[in-house]
Motif scaffolding. Structure first.
Motif, PDB file in Angstrom:
ATOM      1  N   CYS A 185       0.930  -1.254  -0.126  1.00 38.69           N
ATOM      2  CA  CYS A 185      -0.032   0.121  -0.136  1.00 38.69           C
ATOM      3  C   CYS A 185       0.988   1.158  -0.014  1.00 38.69           C
ATOM      4  O   CYS A 185       1.471   1.499   0.808  1.00 38.69           O
ATOM      5  CB  CYS A 185      -0.936  -0.033   1.358  1.00 38.69           C
ATOM      6  SG  CYS A 185      -1.941   1.421   1.287  1.00 38.69           S
ATOM      7  N   THR A 204      -6.139   2.381  -2.846  1.00 34.87           N
ATOM      8  CA  THR A 204      -5.969   1.724  -4.012  1.00 34.87           C
ATOM      9  C   THR A 204      -4.675   2.025  -4.504  1.00 34.87           C
ATOM     10  O   THR A 204      -4.325   1.444  -5.752  1.00 34.87           O
ATOM     11  CB  THR A 204      -7.067   2.191  -4.968  1.00 34.87           C
ATOM     12  OG1 THR A 204      -7.143   3.533  -5.083  1.00 34.87           O
ATOM     13  CG2 THR A 204      -8.605   1.589  -4.232  1.00 34.87           C
ATOM     14  N   CYS A 218      -6.587   0.239   5.187  1.00 38.17           N
ATOM     15  CA  CYS A 218      -6.976   1.835   5.110  1.00 38.17           C
ATOM     16  C   CYS A 218      -7.762   2.042   3.827  1.00 38.17           C
ATOM     17  O   CYS A 218      -8.246   2.886   3.553  1.00 38.17           O
ATOM     18  CB  CYS A 218      -5.788   2.676   5.117  1.00 38.17           C
ATOM     19  SG  CYS A 218      -4.730   2.750   3.277  1.00 38.17           S
ATOM     20  N   ASN A 219      -8.071   0.966   3.099  1.00 43.73           N
ATOM     21  CA  ASN A 219      -8.802   0.779   1.882  1.00 43.73           C
ATOM     22  C   ASN A 219      -8.154   1.443   0.687  1.00 43.73           C
ATOM     23  O   ASN A 219      -8.991   2.008  -0.057  1.00 43.73           O
ATOM     24  CB  ASN A 219     -10.220   1.296   2.310  1.00 43.73           C
ATOM     25  CG  ASN A 219     -11.149   0.277   3.049  1.00 43.73           C
ATOM     26  OD1 ASN A 219     -10.572  -0.837   3.131  1.00 43.73           O
ATOM     27  ND2 ASN A 219     -11.955   0.929   4.196  1.00 43.73           N
ATOM     28  N   ILE A 252      -7.099  -3.760  -3.067  1.00 44.86           N
ATOM     29  CA  ILE A 252      -7.669  -2.601  -2.144  1.00 44.86           C
ATOM     30  C   ILE A 252      -6.730  -2.945  -0.784  1.00 44.86           C
ATOM     31  O   ILE A 252      -6.778  -4.073  -0.402  1.00 44.86           O
ATOM     32  CB  ILE A 252      -8.983  -2.352  -1.966  1.00 44.86           C
ATOM     33  CG1 ILE A 252      -9.207  -1.056  -1.206  1.00 44.86           C
ATOM     34  CG2 ILE A 252      -9.773  -3.595  -1.328  1.00 44.86           C
ATOM     35  CD1 ILE A 252     -10.651  -0.757  -0.969  1.00 44.86           C
ATOM     36  N   CYS A 253      -6.250  -2.141  -0.070  1.00 45.81           N
ATOM     37  CA  CYS A 253      -5.526  -2.259   1.221  1.00 45.81           C
ATOM     38  C   CYS A 253      -6.529  -2.768   2.125  1.00 45.81           C
ATOM     39  O   CYS A 253      -7.617  -2.161   2.199  1.00 45.81           O
ATOM     40  CB  CYS A 253      -4.997  -0.801   1.790  1.00 45.81           C
ATOM     41  SG  CYS A 253      -4.185  -1.280   3.122  1.00 45.81           S
TER      42      CYS A 253
END
Length: 128
Positions: free
Chosen positions: A34, A54, A51-52, A47-48
């Motif tokens: 990430c 990209t 922490c979401n 997607i991480c």
């Protein structure tokens, strides 16, 4: 009751995961790092997981893994593993189910396989 075997054939497009699948075919572990928080995940998720984000970049891992849990079926063995350097875990098939070990290494994936395979390391032969 009558048993019936169902066979399902499907083809998954590789798309953005092409580098990951090409690396698997060579026995290499290509993970995602990430760009926002630094989390490394293998297998990649797009997607991480923390922490979401990209913004992900490819990074190669050693392919070594710790076995978390193992289950054996009449036909195959599977393990839940965490690959060194990654923060997530994955279910993988065992290439050599006759070996009982808590360590393994990513095995070369056959060209037609979509999943991960691990070869367990015989811990009796490891040197301190």
């Amino acid at each position: 009751m009558t048993k019936h075997r169902l066979t399902l054939e499907h083809c998954l497009p590789k798309g953005r995961l092409t580098p990951y699948f090409e690396a698997l075919a060579r026995g290499k572990a290509l993970a995602e790092r990430c760009g926002s928080c630094g989390r490394v995940q293998f297998p990649p998720g797009g997607i991480c997981g923390d922490c979401n984000a990209t913004e992900l970049a490819w990074t190669e891992l050693s392919g070594a893994a710790d076995v978390i849990f193992r289950t054996d079926t009449p036909d195959r063995a599977f393990t839940l593993v965490r690959f060194e350097g990654a923060r997530n875990s994955a279910v993988v098939a065992v290439a050599n189910p006759d070996v009982l070990s808590s360590r393994g290494r990513l095995a070369t994936s056959p060209a037609n396989a979509q999943g991960l395979t691990i070869e367990l390391v015989d811990e009796g032969n490891r040197h301190a």
